[in-house]
Design a protein around this motif. Structure first.
Motif, short mmCIF file in Angstrom:
data_model
loop_
_atom_site.label_atom_id
_atom_site.label_comp_id
_atom_site.label_asym_id
_atom_site.label_seq_id
_atom_site.Cartn_x
_atom_site.Cartn_y
_atom_site.Cartn_z
N GLY A 1 -7.16 -5.36 3.33
CA GLY A 1 -6.75 -5.54 4.73
C GLY A 1 -5.25 -5.74 4.88
N ASN A 2 -4.48 -5.51 3.81
CA ASN A 2 -3.03 -5.72 3.86
C ASN A 2 -2.39 -4.68 4.79
OD1 ASN A 2 -0.19 -5.56 3.19
ND2 ASN A 2 -0.65 -6.75 1.34
N ARG A 3 -1.77 -5.16 5.88
CA ARG A 3 -1.20 -4.25 6.89
C ARG A 3 0.02 -3.49 6.36
NH1 ARG A 3 -4.57 -3.33 11.07
NH2 ARG A 3 -2.76 -2.57 12.23
N GLU A 4 0.68 -4.07 5.37
CA GLU A 4 1.85 -3.38 4.79
C GLU A 4 1.40 -2.08 4.10
OE1 GLU A 4 5.72 -4.16 1.93
OE2 GLU A 4 4.31 -5.83 2.19
N CYS A 5 0.22 -2.11 3.49
CA CYS A 5 -0.34 -0.90 2.88
C CYS A 5 -0.58 0.17 3.94
CB CYS A 5 -1.66 -1.20 2.17
SG CYS A 5 -1.49 -2.12 0.64
N LEU A 6 -1.13 -0.24 5.07
CA LEU A 6 -1.41 0.72 6.14
C LEU A 6 -0.10 1.31 6.68
CD1 LEU A 6 -3.49 2.14 7.90
CD2 LEU A 6 -3.36 0.19 9.50
N ALA A 7 0.90 0.46 6.83
CA ALA A 7 2.20 0.94 7.33
C ALA A 7 2.80 1.96 6.36
CB ALA A 7 3.15 -0.24 7.53
N TRP A 8 2.69 1.68 5.06
CA TRP A 8 3.21 2.63 4.07
C TRP A 8 2.38 3.91 4.04
CZ3 TRP A 8 7.60 3.56 1.97
CH2 TRP A 8 8.53 2.54 1.74
N PHE A 9 1.07 3.78 4.20
CA PHE A 9 0.23 4.99 4.25
C PHE A 9 0.71 5.89 5.38
CE2 PHE A 9 -3.26 7.36 6.20
CZ PHE A 9 -3.66 8.15 5.12
N GLU A 10 0.94 5.29 6.55
CA GLU A 10 1.35 6.09 7.71
C GLU A 10 2.73 6.72 7.50
OE1 GLU A 10 0.77 3.16 10.77
OE2 GLU A 10 -1.33 3.75 11.07
N LYS A 11 3.63 5.96 6.89
CA LYS A 11 4.99 6.47 6.64
C LYS A 11 4.97 7.64 5.65
CE LYS A 11 9.55 4.60 5.38
NZ LYS A 11 10.30 3.33 5.27
N VAL A 12 4.22 7.47 4.56
CA VAL A 12 4.14 8.53 3.54
C VAL A 12 3.33 9.72 4.09
CG1 VAL A 12 3.41 9.09 1.18
CG2 VAL A 12 4.43 6.86 1.66
N HIS A 13 2.29 9.44 4.85
CA HIS A 13 1.51 10.50 5.50
C HIS A 13 2.43 11.40 6.34
CE1 HIS A 13 -1.76 12.28 8.02
NE2 HIS A 13 -0.89 12.13 8.99
N ASP A 14 3.29 10.78 7.14
CA ASP A 14 4.20 11.57 7.99
C ASP A 14 5.15 12.41 7.15
OD1 ASP A 14 3.03 10.49 10.22
OD2 ASP A 14 4.58 8.97 10.57
N TYR A 15 5.63 11.83 6.04
CA TYR A 15 6.55 12.58 5.16
C TYR A 15 5.83 13.76 4.51
CZ TYR A 15 10.05 13.66 1.63
OH TYR A 15 10.98 14.32 0.86
N VAL A 16 4.65 13.49 3.98
CA VAL A 16 3.89 14.51 3.24
C VAL A 16 3.52 15.69 4.13
CG1 VAL A 16 1.59 14.92 2.25
CG2 VAL A 16 2.97 13.02 1.42
N TRP A 17 2.96 15.39 5.30
CA TRP A 17 2.44 16.47 6.17
C TRP A 17 3.57 17.25 6.83
CZ3 TRP A 17 -2.61 18.13 6.53
CH2 TRP A 17 -3.55 17.36 5.83
N SER A 18 4.77 16.68 6.86
CA SER A 18 5.89 17.42 7.45
C SER A 18 6.75 18.12 6.40
CB SER A 18 6.77 16.49 8.29
OG SER A 18 7.29 15.45 7.50
N HIS A 19 6.55 17.82 5.11
CA HIS A 19 7.41 18.40 4.06
C HIS A 19 6.67 19.27 3.05
CE1 HIS A 19 10.13 15.28 5.58
NE2 HIS A 19 11.11 15.99 5.06
N PHE A 20 5.46 18.87 2.63
CA PHE A 20 4.79 19.58 1.53
C PHE A 20 3.83 20.67 2.01
CE2 PHE A 20 6.04 15.64 -0.67
CZ PHE A 20 6.64 16.18 -1.80
#
Length: 390
Positions: free
Chosen positions: A321-340
């Protein structure tokens, strides 16, 4: 609020509608067996050599899809034909797995690489579960025994180090064994499995993780101490982050929440450390003392590093339930789907420069095969689906 069901559909659709059909249609060598992995942006083949660890990964991937997603005969056939090619050509007759073969299956590079062995283990292990074929199970089990016998000198007689030279041990092997042990769990006795898992957890969490750095190092002296040389200073954030979801899976399997919490803590330290504050994305290699890296590709942004981070962060959120993990998931998700991702052709780019521009348009090569993208999409889809159901 994060829309988990929408995200789950995004990952599922990318996997089943684009990525899996790409490999199924473009990579199978219908003439000689096995798989082509050197594929251009559009899936055309640019080199026909076959790399054993990528062959094993693709067998594993299609067997896993068959076992865990749907019993599609074309997936099973794809896995079996690859395994039969490996069984016939991939080793020297004593399950010493070559590094690479030519298209027809003649060996090109000796069995120096331990990862040829580890991926043969999970390939034949997963396929034995899919087929009930005892021969596949025996190949997996015997190869695993060979891997364990090589832990202290993975390259064996192909080790290039001079006699009496500084000797280092590498994080890659205990890390991968955490995953391999669970993959072939049905083939191992409970006592043996438990012992192997405990050794792996100890190596990853108590030996290679350095509390004084808050980070995992790639190489240590055989005495377990830090070494000040290129290899000894090397950090690979993606590797460390990937290992943390393996540890979370083990923590879940063993009912050890403390282990999961530690893994989450380390993963968050790693991603904070490895994130490029200027251009975004996660660095490939870093030096723990801030010296120049020996790898010229140190600042590239690689597909697998980011995909493994997605898995780790969404699992970390699910399990703690760590919200920092969710925030990082969303940040990396945005990077991945817009770059790779590639707007015009299926599968993802593997190699970006530091600024996030595509360096190589290939979809597969000597190091990129049918593995991190589909496995990552599968893992994220399943976790997101569970989160949506809650």
């Amino acid at each position: 609020m994060t829309d988990f069901s929408k995200l789950a559909l995004q990952y599922k659709s990318e996997l089943l509608d684009k990525v899996v059909p790409f490999w199924l249609e473009k990579s199978q060598d219908k003439e000689f067996g096995g798989y082509f992995t050197c594929l251009n942006r559009d899936g055309s083949v640019f080199d026909t050599d076959k790399f054993i660890w990528l062959q094993g990964r693709e067998v594993w991937m299609f067997a896993t899809l068959y076992n865990k997603v749907e019993k599609r005969p074309e997936w099973l056939e794809c896995a079996i034909q690859g395994a039969e090619f490996l069984k016939k050509h991939g080793h020297d007759g004593n399950l010493n797995w070559y590094f690479s073969l030519d298209r027809e299956g003649n060996p090109l590079v000796e069995p120096y690489n331990i990862f040829s062995y580890t991926f043969a283990v999970i390939a034949f292990g997963q396929l034995s579960i899919a087929t009930g074929n005892q021969e596949y199970a025996d190949i997996a089990k015997k190869t695993f025994d060979i891997v364990l016998s090589k832990v202290d000198n993975p390259k064996g007689k192909w080790n290039k180090a001079a006699a009496g030279a500084r000797s280092l041990k590498s994080f890659a092997l205990p890390m991968i064994l955490c995953n391999v042990a669970l993959e072939i769990e049905p083939l191992l006795s409970p006592d043996f499995l438990e012992k192997t898992i405990e050794t792996c957890i100890h190596e990853v969490m108590d030996v290679f993780y350095r509390p004084e750095l808050g980070l995992i190092v790639e190489h240590l002296g055989t005495d377990g101490e830090l070494v000040d040389c290129f290899e000894g200073r090397q950090l690979n954030p993606g590797h460390a982050i990937e290992a943390m979801w393996f540890i979370m899976d083990l923590g879940k399997r063993l009912g050890r929440q403390d282990l999961i919490e530690r893994a989450v803590d380390i993963a968050l330290k790693e991603v904070n450390y490895g994130w490029d504050k200027t251009y975004g994305g996660i660095f490939y290699f870093m030096d723990r003392l801030g010296h120049p890296c020996q790898q010229l590709e140190w600042d590239q942004k690689l597909w697998w590093v980011h995909i493994e981070t997605l898995i780790t962060m969404i699992k970390g959120y699910q399990l703690t339930g760590n919200r920092e993990c969710l925030a990082w998931f969303e940040k990396v998700h945005d990077y991945v789907w817009s770059h790779f991702t590639d707007a015009d052709y299926p599968e993802w780019y593997g190699y970006l420069n530091r600024q996030g521009e595509v360096l190589l348009p290939l979809k597969g090569g000597k190091w990129k095969g049918c593995f991190h993208v589909p496995r990552g999409l599968f893992q994220c889809w399943k976790v997101l689906e569970e989160l949506a159901a809650k």
